[in-house]
Design an enzyme around this catalytic site. Structure first.
Site, PDB file in Angstrom:
ATOM      1  CG  PHE A 142      47.421  19.276  28.594  1.00 36.01           C
ATOM      2  CD1 PHE A 142      46.798  20.243  27.752  1.00 36.01           C
ATOM      3  CD2 PHE A 142      48.954  19.315  28.972  1.00 36.01           C
ATOM      4  CE1 PHE A 142      47.622  21.382  27.646  1.00 36.01           C
ATOM      5  CE2 PHE A 142      49.808  20.610  28.609  1.00 36.01           C
ATOM      6  CZ  PHE A 142      49.062  21.568  27.848  1.00 36.01           C
ATOM      7  CG  ASP A 279      57.778  18.660  34.749  1.00 36.81           C
ATOM      8  OD1 ASP A 279      58.311  19.600  35.480  1.00 36.81           O
ATOM      9  OD2 ASP A 279      56.342  18.561  34.914  1.00 36.81           O
TER      10      ASP A 279
END
Ligand SMILES: Nc1ncnc2c1ncn2[C@@H]1O[C@H](COP(=O)(O)OP(=O)(O)OP(=O)(O)O)[C@@H](O)[C@H]1O
Length: 543
Positions: A142, A279
């Site tokens: 992204f 993450d």
């Protein structure tokens, strides 16, 4: 007390209603009823007094009580002050603790509506033209990340190098998270400078979000771990000096402990403010040359539990090499928190203690093995240890130092049930991080270790034992409960439902309904207006 003051039995005292009903006809004699009736009065006077009392129906000793005009209720002294009652105090305490409990709804509102605006007035802002992009540092799904500098030489000199991420629409979430972190726990993550939306002209594609950080340094933990020198290559970076120890597992253990402490500290900072990174992996941990510590980067997949903002998860899976088995995938807006934050998803101790886990193929193999062992790290160790490579053996040796304190911490972090995984805060308090090792623990530290161990126990085992016995009760093999066991069970009677329990149950039902309704409306909102995300109004635009 009222009755005794007058020497009257309580039966003389009419009920409140009677008192009010009788007051009008004898209003004229009201004052008489308040005259002190004392022992000095003669018999006739006493009799008169008794009659008067009966007539007006009042027997209160107004000399001893500040009752004012008892005849006219309206003239009774007003209780203007706050009446403090036990249930009131309990309710107030419950409300306050609810709003202040992690993730902290009240501080969240203060942060969003006061601090965020105040900060905007003072901090430096940047525009696209202020920045000169340099070499590309990375490219995610992204966005693209560049090393950059400021166009104005003076400002560039003062600021030093910066990092710029040009992101798609999802950059809005990352700006939100970075701004939250900067206000709440700046030292946990890379120093965020500014974020804005670059509005594109019609037909020129979707708007872009620009995020700017201070350039923290060249190396991520991943880069450092790729070197054969690891962990010695971080020794001088974090400890400032080379330790006066021969190369070996004790020295390596000290370096790993320091890295771990810094990491858990940063993670705990995030969790304390209600942000779950989701993450955590060596690639997302950067070494800051300025502060000489490891910091967390890439908050693009993070979730803010205070306001329920998540990444757009249906289109994005967390890195499967490092994610916990449940791989948290939440709806775009989720007002409810996951049980325990994914504090130690695939514990960083693992990557550091076992060099073989630093390659993708070995990591994937490890994940497979762990799955086969039902995510039981002990079972995995039993599986691999007999034929362990020298590298793996060395990892076990490091973790077995000090009576296996490192191994104990590791097993508490890598667990299938998120609820049972140690949080970053609890891990930080673990004796693994105490320099002298287990033998050097003080009484208090020993007690805290015992407490830690007690809280780590799986009490569901006990429940399973009972259920198992019950299920097999009466069968030939088991023969059911013994008389003693049955007696024990008989004695644990279910609590009768009380008014409080019923009230609590209805309260919980209402709460569930509210959460469900919010969830539904949030989902509708997300479905209808995916692109116009409500929090994006907090992000400055560059028109
Ligand atoms: N503040 C910083 N200082 C120095 N380097 C940084 C900083 N932020 C990011 N980087 C570098 O840029 C790389 C990409 O950053 P980041 O992980 O945030 O982007 P991404 O788009 O999510 O990329 P990826 O998907 O590869 O992780 C990092 O691996 C790191 O090397």
């Amino acid at each position: 007390m009222a009755a005794s003051g007058l020497g009257l039995s309580t039966s003389f005292l009419p009920g409140h209603d009677t008192l009010l009903r009788r007051r009008r006809p004898v209003a004229g004699s009201a004052s008489a009823s308040f005259r002190p009736v004392t022992a000095e009065l003669g018999g006739a006077a006493t009799e008169l007094g008794r009659q008067l009392v009966e007539a007006v129906g009042v027997g209160l000793p107004c000399t001893v009580m500040s009752c004012g005009d008892v005849i006219y209720r309206s003239t009774l002294p007003h209780n203007d002050g706050l009446t403090i009652t036990a249930p009131g105090v309990a309710l107030a305490l419950a409300t306050v603790s609810y709003f202040w409990a992690t993730p902290g709804v009240a501080p969240g509102f203060f942060d969003m509506f006061v601090l965020a605006f105040a900060e905007r007035l003072f901090r430096p802002t940047f525009r696209k033209d202020d920045i000169v992009l340099g070499k590309k540092l990375g490219e995610g799904a992204f966005g693209v990340v560049y090393k950059a500098s400021l166009a104005n030489p003076e400002a560039a000199e003062k600021q030093g190098a910066v990092v710029v991420k040009k992101a798609t629409e999802y950059g809005a979430v990352e700006i939100w998270m970075n701004e939250r972190v900067r206000r709440a726990c700046a030292s946990s993550c890379a120093d965020f400078l500014y974020g804005f939306r670059e509005k594109k002209a019609k037909g020129k594609g979707a708007d872009e979000y620009w995020l700017i950080w201070r350039f923290e340094g060249e190396d991520t933990l991943f880069d450092l771990m790729q070197s054969k020198e690891f962990p010695y290559n971080v020794e001088t970076k974090i400890l400032g000096d080379v330790q006066n120890l021969p190369k070996g597992i004790a020295r390596e253990n000290k370096i790993i402990q320091t890295v771990m402490r810094q990491l858990l500290f940063a993670l705990d900072g995030l969790h304390s403010t209600g942000i779950v990174h989701r993450d955590i992996k060596p690639q997302n941990i950067i070494f800051s040359e300025g502060s000489k510590t490891f910091k967390i980067i890439d908050l693009g997949a993070a979730a803010d539990l205070r306001v329920g903002i998540n990444y757009i998860p249906n289109e994005f899976l967390l890195d499967p090499r490092y994610a916990a088995p449940e791989q948290y995938i939440m709806s775009t807006q989720t007002p409810s928190a996951p049980s325990v934050p994914v504090a130690t998803t695939l514990s960083p101790v693992l990557w550091q203690a076992f060099p073989s886990l630093r390659t993708d193929s070995n990591l994937i193999q490890f994940n497979r093995q762990l799955k086969r062992c039902d995510y039981d790290l002990e079972a995995w160790r039993n599986l691999v240890e007999p034929r362990a490579s020298a590298e793996l053996r060395r990892g076990f040796d490091i973790l077995d130092l000090d009576n296996g304190i490192g191994w104990e911490l590791l097993t508490s972090m890598v667990r299938f049930k998120a609820r049972r995984r140690t949080s970053a805060k609890a891990a930080l308090a673990h004796p693994y991080f105490i320099r002298e090792g287990l033998l050097g623990l003080s009484v208090m530290q020993n007690l805290s270790l015992q407490l830690f161990r007690a809280t780590q126990k799986d009490y569901s085992e006990a429940a399973r034992w009972v259920i198992g016995l019950m299920a097999r009760s009466g069968t030939e093999s088991v023969g059911g409960f013994t008389e003693a066991q049955l007696q024990e069970l008989r004695e644990i009677k279910p609590k009768k439902s009380s008014a409080q329990r019923n009230a609590l149950a209805s309260l919980l039902r209402v709460q569930r309904k509210i959460v469900r309704t919010i969830n539904e409306s949030m989902n509708e909102l997300a479905a209808d207006q995916r692109k116009s995300i409500w929090w994006s109004r907090w992000i400055p635009r560059e028109e």
